[in-house]
Every structure is written in structure tokens, then in C-alpha cells.
Design an enzyme around this catalytic site. Structure first.
Site, PDB file in Angstrom:
ATOM      1  N   VAL A 217      -0.947  -0.056  -6.581  1.00 39.79           N
ATOM      2  CA  VAL A 217      -1.443  -1.202  -5.806  1.00 39.79           C
ATOM      3  C   VAL A 217      -1.771  -0.855  -4.349  1.00 39.79           C
ATOM      4  CG1 VAL A 217      -0.329  -2.928  -7.249  1.00 39.79           C
ATOM      5  CG2 VAL A 217       0.920  -1.995  -5.305  1.00 39.79           C
ATOM      6  N   LYS A 218      -1.806   0.416  -4.008  1.00 42.66           N
ATOM      7  CA  LYS A 218      -2.095   0.779  -2.625  1.00 42.66           C
ATOM      8  C   LYS A 218      -3.612   0.916  -2.373  1.00 42.66           C
ATOM      9  CE  LYS A 218       2.144   1.060  -1.018  1.00 42.66           C
ATOM     10  NZ  LYS A 218       3.124   0.709  -2.049  1.00 42.66           N
ATOM     11  N   THR A 219      -3.960   1.033  -1.087  1.00 41.87           N
ATOM     12  CA  THR A 219      -5.381   1.038  -0.698  1.00 41.87           C
ATOM     13  C   THR A 219      -6.162   2.141  -1.404  1.00 41.87           C
ATOM     14  OG1 THR A 219      -4.830   0.123   1.448  1.00 41.87           O
ATOM     15  CG2 THR A 219      -6.986   1.151   1.257  1.00 41.87           C
TER      16      THR A 219
END
Ligand SMILES: *Cc1c(COP(=O)(O)O)cnc(C)c1O
Length: 397
Positions: free
Chosen positions: A185-187
């Protein structure tokens, strides 16, 4: 956030490169690889983007924090200062090494309050670990001055803030060590993965060995390598690194989209008297992964967050009541619930978090609502979202 919204042909191509020759491991098998070294390539790419000398990939962001602490020689009984608002990985990595997490208040930056850090320093303190939560940064200049004065290590957890800057330096590169997460779910994401960055050669060599059982990586026969010290397996796989290589190319585009979407919403909410925004240090530029704002009271924030959801505004968070991100819900830490016996140093030194006063943190967190900034929203969708958010929030001022 999150980078998986833009998975495409590039990720597929990178992964197929790895599958085509079948070497899923980052070390060895030189003859079979056909020149593919995905982890090495991603490390080189990150060093360039982060303007640092060294990058060590790891299997996760939590692993990156653990490796960074281990690389700096942190061990049993050493104290690491960390904020009350973060992710559980902060204290997990500290405790994994037998070190003691010393939690201190945040301020209106939603990150470490420098004065609270200063007050918490003891003879056992080794590291100050600011966490750049929700895309924006701690007051790094002030924290660095404290670290210099007391001879402490500054370790930035930039897991949620990749691409942001401070004094024109990429977040993560300002301190002695910086950590990133590339979880799903990170950039930018590798599926699972993380990285430690540093300009300190010794920390880098320690990280390189520690992530791979202490292997010294001398020569090209793994079986013959020696082990200067004990390590662990925190390696990333070539498949995960391959996804990261495709994603890292897209980072500038992701940051542009986040900035556009963030700005539209911020602009709309700025018109509401009674809504204020999380403080961004003057020298800093966030990565715009979240927009964080304050309502007048705890009740209004909690109710506004609920109403946003009920009115179809998804991806808003009220961290104050969240199990993962704020001290209020961390009973497993406060009670030291572990499967096995923990090091005596932790048991002896852990402050009594049930009875510690974190009212300063409560003051800010109780009033904070965050909106995730998605990449895939069209400009029209963001405008509609901003309008709806303003309509709902106005009722709680
Ligand atoms: C995601 C995250 C981590 C841990 O990363 P994982 O890759 O999920 O282990 C650590 N710190 C912060 C602030 C994070 O958001």
C-alpha cells in the site's frame, strides 16, 4: 498512494525478465542470470534518486528499520526515541534487537516534538527515530541539532514519505540512516520490500552483511564466504525487486498526481473557517500522499470522520481510534505481550505506558482526520470529492 493503482506492462516485463531465466535470488547463480540483477539495479536507482552513496534493499520496511538499527550497533538495553503516532513496526524493530522503545509526544507536525525528544534523553539513549507520517516530515533541523549535541544517531523512517524533501534533500537522506517500505500500500510498491539508505560506509557494509546471515559477500562462492558477525535473513527476492524497478520509474509521475489531487482538496477545505491543517516545516516539501487536517474538537473529528464515510467519501482515516497507528490502542506493547520471554533489559527499562501522560499527542491526534490521496482519481473525481468533503465537514465546525 498506493503505487499498485498503476500496475501495468512495465511491472509485467520486469517480472518476466526474472522468470525467463529463473533466478529468483539476488545473490549468486551468475551464469544463469543473463545479466539480470534486479535488486542491485534497484539499489543503484534508489541511491541516485535519494542522492546517497549506499542503498541496501530488505524484505520489508520493518526489516529495513531492524537492519538500520542493527547496522548502527543498537542492541540490548539501548534506548530508541520514537513518536506516539507511527506504525507498530517502529517498536517492533526496536524490541527485535532487545532495545527499548521510548515513546514521546508529537506536535502539530504530527511527528516528533523536538522538546519532548530532548526531555526523554538518558545515558542509554542511542537513536532518535522520527517517523515522517502520512507524507510529511519531522522538524529535522531541530532533531539533528539535538542528535549532534548528545551524540545520537538520527534514523528517519520515511516509509510513508518517499519523494518528499527537506532543505532540498530527499527525505531519508538527511539523517545518518533512512528507511523505506515498498509494501503493497505504499507510494511505490514491490509487493513486499524495503530499503535502508545511508552515506556511512560502515553502516552500509553492516546492512549488506546483516540482511544475509552475516555473509561478507567476498568472492563468488557463497559457501566459502565468511561471517564477520551474526546476521539474519532479511533479503528481498528478485521478483519483488523487479516490480520495484518498474515502480521507481513512475515515482515522479506519482508525485505529480498526488500533488495535484492533494492541492485540489486542500484548496477547497481551506475555505472552511474552523478547519486547519497539519503543520509542514518551512524547509519541507511533502510527498502529498495524505492530506491531514484538524477539526475543532475530538468529538467533531470523530463524528466528521464517520459522516464522511456515510456520505460515500472513502479512504479517510481517524488515526486516534485506529489499532495500528497510535499508542492509545497498543496494549500489547504496554503489557509486553510476547510469545516468549523478552530480554530482561526491556522488562526493566520499558516505561509504564499505561500511566504516562500523552495529552499533548492526544490533543493533536484526537482532532486529526486524514484523507488518503489516490493516484487513479481523475481531476473531476477529485473536485467532486473535495466538494463533498467540504459539504460534510462544514456541519461539524
Ligand atoms: C509501512 C510502514 C512501515 C513498515 O513497512 P512494512 O514494509 O509494511 O514492513 C514502517 N513504518 C511506517 C511509518 C510505515 O508506514
Amino acid at each position: 498512494m498506493p503505487g499498485f493503482e498503476f500496475f501495468g506492462e512495465e511491472e509485467r516485463q520486469q517480472v518476466n525478465d526474472v522468470l525467463d531465466n529463473g533466478v529468483l535470488m539476488r545473490y549468486g547463480f551468475d551464469g544463469m542470470r543473463n545479466g539480470h540483477w534486479k535488486a542491485k539495479e534497484l539499489e543503484a536507482a534508489l541511491s541516485k534518486i535519494m542522492q546517497v552513496k549506499h542503498t541496501q534493499l530488505t524484505s520489508s520496511g520493518t526489516a529495513a528499520l531492524t537492519v538500520a538499527l542493527a547496522a548502527a550497533g543498537v542492541g540490548a538495553g539501548d534506548e530508541v526515541i520514537m513518536p506516539t503516532f507511527t506504525f507498530v513496526a517502529s517498536f517492533e524493530s526496536i524490541i527485535a534487537l532487545g532495545a527499548v522503545p521510548v515513546l514521546v509526544d508529537i506536535d502539530d507536525t504530527l511527528t516528533l516534538d523536538p522538546q519532548a525528544v530532548k526531555n526523554a534523553i538518558t545515558g542509554k539513549t542511542r537513536v532518535v527515530m522520527p517517523v515522517h507520517m502520512c507524507g510529511s516530515m519531522a522538524q529535522l533541523k531541530e532533531l539533528k541539532a539535538i542528535c549532534d549535541e548528545y551524540n545520537l544517531i538520527l534514523l528517519e523512517d520515511a516509509c510513508q514519505a518517499i519523494g518528499g524533501t527537506y532543505e532540498n534533500k530527499p527525505l531519508g537522506s538527511y539523517g545518518d540512516l533512512g528507511c523505506f517500505s515498498f509494501d503493497y500500500v505504499k507510494t511505490i510498491t514491490c509487493g513486499e520490500g524495503g530499503a535502508v539508505i545511508t552515506n556511512n560506509k560502515n553502516y552500509y557494509i553492516n546492512s549488506d552483511h546483516y540482511t544475509d546471515h552475516g555473509h561478507d559477500h567476498v568472492g563468488n562462492d557463497r559457501g566459502a564466504e565468511s561471517h564477520p558477525f551474526l546476521g539474519y535473513n532479511f533479503r528481498i527476492s528478485e521478483l519483488n525487486a523487479a516490480v520495484g524497478l518498474a515502480q521507481v520509474e513512475k515515482l515522479p509521475h506519482f508525485l505529480e498526481l498526488q500533488k495535484r489531487n492533494y492541492s485540489i482538496i486542500k484548496n477547497e477545505l481551506s475555505k472552511i473557517d474552523g478547519i486547519s491543517f497539519r503543520k509542514i516545516p518551512e524547509e519541507g516539501v511533502p510527498n502529498y500522499g495524505f492530506l491531514n487536517f484538524f477539526l475543532p474538537t475530538e468529538d467533531s473529528a470523530r463524528n466528521a470522520h464517520k459522516a464522511l464515510g456515510e456520505n460515500g467519501v472513502d479512504a479517510c482515516f481517524y488515526w486516534y481510534d485506529n489499532n495500528w497507528h497510535y499508542i492509545k490502542k497498543w496494549d500489547h506493547l504496554k503489557d509486553l505481550k510476547s510469545l516468549g520471554k523478552l530480554p530482561q533489559e526491556i522488562k526493566n527499562q520499558l516505561p509504564d505506558y499505561h500511566n504516562q501522560d500523552f495529552s499533548k499527542s492526544d490533543h493533536w491526534m484526537g482532532r486529526t482526520v486524514s484523507s488518503l490521496i489516490k493516484l487513479s482519481w481523475t481531476e473531476e473525481q477529485v473536485q467532486e470529492r473535495a466538494r463533498k468533503m467540504a459539504e460534510v465537514l462544514t456541519q461539524f465546525i
